[in-house]
Scaffold this motif. Structure first.
Motif, PDB file in Angstrom:
ATOM      1  N   UNK A   1      46.093  34.253  44.981  1.00 48.50           N
ATOM      2  CA  UNK A   1      45.398  34.636  46.212  1.00 48.50           C
ATOM      3  C   UNK A   1      44.957  36.084  46.218  1.00 48.50           C
ATOM      4  N   UNK A   2      45.238  36.816  45.146  1.00 45.57           N
ATOM      5  CA  UNK A   2      44.803  38.211  45.097  1.00 45.57           C
ATOM      6  C   UNK A   2      44.498  38.597  43.655  1.00 45.57           C
ATOM      7  N   UNK A   3      44.124  39.870  43.471  1.00 46.17           N
ATOM      8  CA  UNK A   3      43.750  40.316  42.136  1.00 46.17           C
ATOM      9  C   UNK A   3      44.899  40.357  41.157  1.00 46.17           C
ATOM     10  N   UNK A   4      46.107  40.548  41.652  1.00 39.49           N
ATOM     11  CA  UNK A   4      47.256  40.512  40.746  1.00 39.49           C
ATOM     12  C   UNK A   4      47.404  39.130  40.130  1.00 39.49           C
ATOM     13  N   UNK A   5      47.180  38.095  40.954  1.00 45.03           N
ATOM     14  CA  UNK A   5      47.258  36.736  40.433  1.00 45.03           C
ATOM     15  C   UNK A   5      46.159  36.446  39.430  1.00 45.03           C
ATOM     16  N   UNK A   6      44.933  36.909  39.727  1.00 45.37           N
ATOM     17  CA  UNK A   6      43.839  36.728  38.776  1.00 45.37           C
ATOM     18  C   UNK A   6      44.134  37.460  37.478  1.00 45.37           C
ATOM     19  N   UNK A   7      44.605  38.702  37.564  1.00 48.56           N
ATOM     20  CA  UNK A   7      44.938  39.456  36.359  1.00 48.56           C
ATOM     21  C   UNK A   7      46.020  38.756  35.552  1.00 48.56           C
ATOM     22  N   UNK A   8      47.020  38.226  36.249  1.00 50.31           N
ATOM     23  CA  UNK A   8      48.085  37.501  35.553  1.00 50.31           C
ATOM     24  C   UNK A   8      47.535  36.285  34.823  1.00 50.31           C
TER      25      UNK A   8
ATOM     26  N   UNK B   1      39.480  40.797  45.441  1.00 48.26           N
ATOM     27  CA  UNK B   1      40.230  40.197  44.335  1.00 48.26           C
ATOM     28  C   UNK B   1      39.737  40.737  43.001  1.00 48.26           C
ATOM     29  N   UNK B   2      38.422  40.852  42.855  1.00 47.33           N
ATOM     30  CA  UNK B   2      37.866  41.378  41.603  1.00 47.33           C
ATOM     31  C   UNK B   2      38.305  42.825  41.379  1.00 47.33           C
ATOM     32  N   UNK B   3      38.250  43.646  42.432  1.00 49.10           N
ATOM     33  CA  UNK B   3      38.661  45.045  42.306  1.00 49.10           C
ATOM     34  C   UNK B   3      40.146  45.148  41.978  1.00 49.10           C
ATOM     35  N   UNK B   4      40.966  44.365  42.665  1.00 50.04           N
ATOM     36  CA  UNK B   4      42.414  44.391  42.399  1.00 50.04           C
ATOM     37  C   UNK B   4      42.722  43.950  40.976  1.00 50.04           C
ATOM     38  N   UNK B   5      42.010  42.958  40.480  1.00 50.46           N
ATOM     39  CA  UNK B   5      42.245  42.477  39.122  1.00 50.46           C
ATOM     40  C   UNK B   5      41.906  43.558  38.097  1.00 50.46           C
ATOM     41  N   UNK B   6      40.778  44.235  38.299  1.00 59.42           N
ATOM     42  CA  UNK B   6      40.423  45.323  37.378  1.00 59.42           C
ATOM     43  C   UNK B   6      41.480  46.415  37.393  1.00 59.42           C
ATOM     44  N   UNK B   7      41.948  46.758  38.609  1.00 52.63           N
ATOM     45  CA  UNK B   7      42.981  47.792  38.714  1.00 52.63           C
ATOM     46  C   UNK B   7      44.258  47.352  38.001  1.00 52.63           C
ATOM     47  N   UNK B   8      44.656  46.112  38.211  1.00 52.60           N
ATOM     48  CA  UNK B   8      45.893  45.615  37.603  1.00 52.60           C
ATOM     49  C   UNK B   8      45.792  45.595  36.082  1.00 52.60           C
TER      50      UNK B   8
END
Length: 324
Positions: A174-181, A304-311
């Motif tokens: 549900x967030x960028x951390x999940x997408x990054x994972x 979500x995209x921004x959070x994933x890039x950051x993660x």
């Protein structure tokens, strides 16, 4: 700037974010908003009711000229409906829950990427043997129907057997951390459902949306209560994760008794018809813990995209100290 993966290259989209084709939720407004923001919006078409599809595709096309797709239920789908969907030239068709074999040839012949959602490793192997262009590995944390595998161990297991075929992770993201994972696990993107329920574009009432925002994972249940109450034709192997309510609490683990209780079924139908939250089905996954409020779908995609890039950048620059 988006995160480039095999999925973004395949579909020509900016972000490896796919809207889950949630029945009764993912209509043209929501799918169009997700696509316009750089993800891939999928209509939740179920078995493919023609009048619904015609209306929602018109709405979607008015919202965006970017790639979009349609999600269909294998167990409820008929070939004439699929052929009509193909004629609309979506950028991807996803088939879930049931045998995809009868539909693969038609989609592939039309040169439309075919995604097959799976819940077991044997189903993933079948999808690959049939020639799926994308395999969606759905874990049991997901809202709506599914099975018992956890997303975290299931996704890399599917990645390992998929070879060069892109895999998408679904369930509890549900967030960028999940997408990054998901990307670290080897997936080419994520299919996200519950988070997009808490958007103004979703086909939900204000009361349903408020219930999702207020809920936590312990307030969800996975069972067949709501399917049995509605005499649904859903295959028995697939249970459903929903928000708990008085009716699900009463009948959880008592589905066999409910099957023959006509009075309880009538009570359920009457409650749903009047919009009573003690009865109303609200399909939602364990990711409700991560939803703090209602946001426009485009803002959700961008965040979500921004959070994933950051993660991902954080992991690259600060990977931690290796063990001795």
């Amino acid at each position: 700037m988006g995160v480039r993966t095999a999925l973004t290259d395949l579909l020509g989209i900016e972000h490896p974010i796919v809207l889950a084709p949630m029945g009764g939720v993912a209509g043209g407004e929501l799918a169009g908003a997700v696509s316009e923001a750089g993800g891939l919006g999928l209509l939740g078409a179920g078995g493919g009711q023609r009048d619904w599809l015609e209306r929602e595709i018109d709405i979607l096309r008015a919202r965006t000229e970017k790639p979009w797709g349609v999600g269909l239920l294998a167990w409820a789908l008929e070939l004439p409906t699929l052929e009509w969907v193909i004629a609309q030239r979506p950028s991807m068709i996803m088939v879930s829950f049931g045998d995809p074999a009868p539909f693969v040839q038609s989609v592939r012949a039309a040169n439309i990427p075919l995604a097959v959602q799976v819940t077991t490793l044997s189903d993933a192997r079948q999808a690959l043997e049939l020639g799926a262009d994308v395999v969606v590995a759905q874990g049991a944390e997901a809202g709506g129907h599914g099975e018992g595998r956890g997303t975290l161990p299931f996704v890399p297991a599917v990645v390992d057997v998929a070879g060069d075929t892109p895999v998408l992770a679904a369930g509890g993201i549900a967030d960028g951390r999940g997408l990054a994972a998901a990307l670290v696990l080897g997936a080419a993107g994520a299919v996200i459902g519950t988070r997009f329920e808490a958007t103004p574009e979703a086909l939900l009432s204000a009361e349903e949306t408020a219930a999702i925002v207020a809920a936590n994972a312990s307030g969800t249940t996975r069972d067949r209560v709501l399917d049995v109450a509605q005499d649904s034709a859903w295959p028995r192997r697939f249970t459903a994760r929903t928000l708990r309510n008085r009716f699900t609490d009463t009948w959880h683990d008592k589905e066999d008794a409910l099957r023959f209780d006509s009075i309880a079924k009538e009570e359920f139908t009457a409650g749903v018809d009047r919009g009573d939250m003690d009865y109303l089905p609200i399909w939602a996954g364990e990711a409700v813990d991560l939803i703090a409020g209602v946001e426009p779908a485009a803002a959700v995609v961008e965040r979500i995209a921004d959070e994933a890039r950051w993660a991902l950048n954080s992991v690259r620059t600060n990977p931690g100290t290796p063990p001795d």
